[in-house]
Design a protein around this motif. Sequence first.
Motif, PDB file in Angstrom:
ATOM      1  N   GLY A  62     -17.824 -15.394   2.621  1.00 14.89           N
ATOM      2  CA  GLY A  62     -18.738 -16.679   2.094  1.00 14.89           C
ATOM      3  C   GLY A  62     -19.525 -17.021   3.183  1.00 14.89           C
ATOM      4  O   GLY A  62     -21.159 -17.891   2.926  1.00 14.89           O
ATOM      5  N   SER A  87     -17.307 -32.344   4.420  1.00 16.63           N
ATOM      6  CA  SER A  87     -17.731 -30.133   4.103  1.00 16.63           C
ATOM      7  C   SER A  87     -17.263 -30.074   4.705  1.00 16.63           C
ATOM      8  O   SER A  87     -16.091 -30.288   5.944  1.00 16.63           O
ATOM      9  CB  SER A  87     -18.810 -30.090   3.272  1.00 16.63           C
ATOM     10  N   SER A  90     -18.911 -24.505   7.747  1.00  9.36           N
ATOM     11  CA  SER A  90     -19.918 -23.592   7.500  1.00  9.36           C
ATOM     12  C   SER A  90     -20.821 -23.807   6.979  1.00  9.36           C
ATOM     13  O   SER A  90     -22.268 -23.318   7.042  1.00  9.36           O
ATOM     14  CB  SER A  90     -19.396 -22.412   6.875  1.00  9.36           C
ATOM     15  N   TYR A 134     -19.982 -27.439  -2.949  1.00 10.13           N
ATOM     16  CA  TYR A 134     -18.505 -28.202  -3.942  1.00 10.13           C
ATOM     17  C   TYR A 134     -17.470 -28.225  -3.580  1.00 10.13           C
ATOM     18  O   TYR A 134     -17.407 -27.614  -2.149  1.00 10.13           O
ATOM     19  CB  TYR A 134     -17.901 -26.517  -5.113  1.00 10.13           C
ATOM     20  N   VAL A 162     -16.151 -22.112  -3.122  1.00  6.05           N
ATOM     21  CA  VAL A 162     -14.997 -21.971  -3.332  1.00  6.05           C
ATOM     22  C   VAL A 162     -14.334 -22.268  -5.344  1.00  6.05           C
ATOM     23  O   VAL A 162     -13.835 -22.108  -5.804  1.00  6.05           O
ATOM     24  CB  VAL A 162     -14.357 -23.369  -3.150  1.00  6.05           C
ATOM     25  N   LYS A 188      -8.429 -18.706  -1.898  1.00  8.91           N
ATOM     26  CA  LYS A 188      -9.513 -19.072  -2.533  1.00  8.91           C
ATOM     27  C   LYS A 188      -9.341 -18.675  -4.058  1.00  8.91           C
ATOM     28  O   LYS A 188      -8.173 -17.589  -4.109  1.00  8.91           O
ATOM     29  CB  LYS A 188     -10.676 -18.918  -2.310  1.00  8.91           C
TER      30      LYS A 188
HETATM   31  C1  PLP Z   1     -17.086 -25.663   0.951  1.00 13.00           C
HETATM   32  C2  PLP Z   1     -16.646 -23.926   1.949  1.00 13.00           C
HETATM   33  N1  PLP Z   1     -17.675 -23.913   2.058  1.00 13.00           N
HETATM   34  C3  PLP Z   1     -17.787 -22.173   2.826  1.00 13.00           C
HETATM   35  C4  PLP Z   1     -16.853 -21.592   3.349  1.00 13.00           C
HETATM   36  C5  PLP Z   1     -16.794 -20.012   3.901  1.00 13.00           C
HETATM   37  O1  PLP Z   1     -16.541 -19.225   3.415  1.00 13.00           O
HETATM   38  P1  PLP Z   1     -15.575 -17.723   4.517  1.00 13.00           P
HETATM   39  O2  PLP Z   1     -13.961 -18.361   4.641  1.00 13.00           O
HETATM   40  O3  PLP Z   1     -14.999 -16.908   2.993  1.00 13.00           O
HETATM   41  O4  PLP Z   1     -16.371 -17.897   5.412  1.00 13.00           O
HETATM   42  C6  PLP Z   1     -15.460 -22.205   2.813  1.00 13.00           C
HETATM   43  C7  PLP Z   1     -14.355 -21.756   3.160  1.00 13.00           C
HETATM   44  O5  PLP Z   1     -13.356 -21.657   4.092  1.00 13.00           O
HETATM   45  C8  PLP Z   1     -15.868 -23.634   2.046  1.00 13.00           C
HETATM   46  O6  PLP Z   1     -14.697 -24.223   1.288  1.00 13.00           O
END
Ligand code: PLP
Length: 374
Positions: A62, A87, A90, A134, A162, A188
Amino acid sequence: MSTVIPYFDWSARSADWVDDIVEVFQEVAESDEFILKSRVERLEAEIAARTGAAHAIAVASGTGALTVVLAALGIGEGDEVVTPAFSFVSTASTVALRGARPVFADVEYETGLLDPAAAEAAVTDRTRALLPAYLFSGSPRMGAFAELAGRRGLRLVEDSAVALGAETDGRPAGRHGDAGVYSFFPAKPAGGIGDAGMIVTDDPEIARVARMLRNHGQPAGKRFYHELLGFNCRMDELTAGFLLRKLPHLDGLLERRRAIAAVYEEGLRPLAPALLPPQAGFGGRAVYTYVIRSQERDALRSYLAGEGIETAVYYPRPLHLQPAFAHLGHGPGDFPVAERLSREALALPLHPDMAPGAAERVVAAVHRFHTAGR
Ligand SMILES: Cc1ncc(COP(=O)(O)O)c(C=O)c1O
């Protein structure tokens, strides 16, 4: 001593999937396809069909999806992106790592999500995009953000990492702006067996550039020709093969999550205002985590731990007070709602494999904390 209610029970979850995981490994091992091949293409087609997106681009996570989208939009030095102060990291680190400035705006206490009025107040001449996220089980006010983006000529990117499977105002999460992203991180609702992510967009140019950027800037079929400076942000076939098997079950898994959320909602609502459950009404929402707000959060958490109930804190420190964002020059008091939520938010156990009666046991323990048993 009654059994522990784990916050996240991987062993219960994986039991249902062990055969699929083994079969996928066998299939991939016997093929000559490991990365960005036929399973990844089929997964892209399924996500596009499910969300109605013209393009779905599979990536490594993500976070990678956000990075690639921001790069595909040309966001970089001198640009600003308005994003929530509360948040997962990321949402803002991907902006900062592009050399752009994440401009934080406060969130709404009721939902923990970006406040449209605060976001609008944060827009300047340098703002290029809005990036609401989200969180938990809520959806940002995407109608308001789409209207603001249209009025101010901004791009709108959804951190819907998410929220695959959620729908608001008749549209799937991730489909309200220029591009949206999904994460398949194992925890997730649509979790896989490793890191993986997806970008969805209707914009052919974002899609074309994103496809190159995820694979070292190479156009399809032109190996070792680099049109752009790109990333290694590719999805592997093992994860894609597993997700192809899991996706048909996603709606059922989300239903189960909503049913557990409904038990919490009914059981905990009477404790308001001492304890505030999330916004009511889980229809159409992808319940990822069930986050309550309590002014006695830490005491409640210790009490529940003593009762064998594991909980989690999302997020103990808002983004503007993280050392990684010290260069932005913020201090305590800048985003009071985000700071308050970091003191009050507590996630209760919620996953589709929870034992029968477990959610009711959590509700009973929370009631005991608030009455005689302390
Ligand atoms: C709100 C949000 N954005 C981005 C991410 C990033 O996803 P990933 O862990 O697949 O890099 C996450 C997940 O941890 C998240 O909860």
